[in-house]
Design a protein around this motif. Structure first.
Motif, PDB file in Angstrom:
ATOM      1  N   SER A   1    -144.763  44.622  11.556  1.00 26.50           N
ATOM      2  CA  SER A   1    -144.314  43.686  10.516  1.00 26.50           C
ATOM      3  C   SER A   1    -144.170  42.301  11.119  1.00 26.50           C
ATOM      4  CB  SER A   1    -142.949  44.114   9.968  1.00 26.50           C
ATOM      5  OG  SER A   1    -143.027  45.381   9.391  1.00 26.50           O
ATOM      6  N   HIS A   2    -144.526  41.304  10.325  1.00 27.50           N
ATOM      7  CA  HIS A   2    -144.318  39.927  10.777  1.00 27.50           C
ATOM      8  C   HIS A   2    -144.260  39.001   9.591  1.00 27.50           C
ATOM      9  CE1 HIS A   2    -143.636  37.424  14.182  1.00 27.50           C
ATOM     10  NE2 HIS A   2    -143.996  38.416  14.965  1.00 27.50           N
TER      11      HIS A   2
ATOM     12  N   TRP B   1    -148.941  38.243  13.104  1.00 31.56           N
ATOM     13  CA  TRP B   1    -149.193  39.679  13.081  1.00 31.56           C
ATOM     14  C   TRP B   1    -150.214  40.057  14.162  1.00 31.56           C
ATOM     15  CZ3 TRP B   1    -153.213  43.116  12.265  1.00 31.56           C
ATOM     16  CH2 TRP B   1    -152.845  44.437  12.025  1.00 31.56           C
TER      17      TRP B   1
END
Length: 90
Positions: free
Chosen positions: A63-64, A76
């Motif tokens: 996740s980013h 990401w």
């Protein structure tokens, strides 16, 4: 090959594809991957829309977020490569 290794390999393959793709196609590639692999993608609210000012992606266990879709995608990709390095070192 275990499921964990298969997912890690797919993450790296996607990150390399995104990194090599022209900037104008990265968002569409990312959206397609989110649909194909069951992740989430939330674009940053722009033009007076309500919502988060941050773009977010959660895909293949990574996740980013970022101030824009482009920044989020770049973050990401970096996170995928850092995770791959950590997995090799472990």
């Amino acid at each position: 090959m275990s499921l964990t290794h298969a997912i890690a390999e797919q993450r790296v393959n996607l990150a390399v594809s995104l990194e090599c793709a022209p900037a104008e196609f990265r968002t569409e590639i990312l959206k397609t991957a989110v649909v194909a692999f069951g992740g989430t993608f939330v674009p940053a609210a722009t033009g007076g829309r309500h919502g988060s000012h941050l773009a977010e992606v959660n895909l293949l266990g990574i996740s980013h977020m970022g101030n824009s879709t482009e920044e989020c995608t770049a973050n990401w990709i970096k996170a995928v490569f850092r995770t791959a390095q950590d997995e090799v070192a472990a």
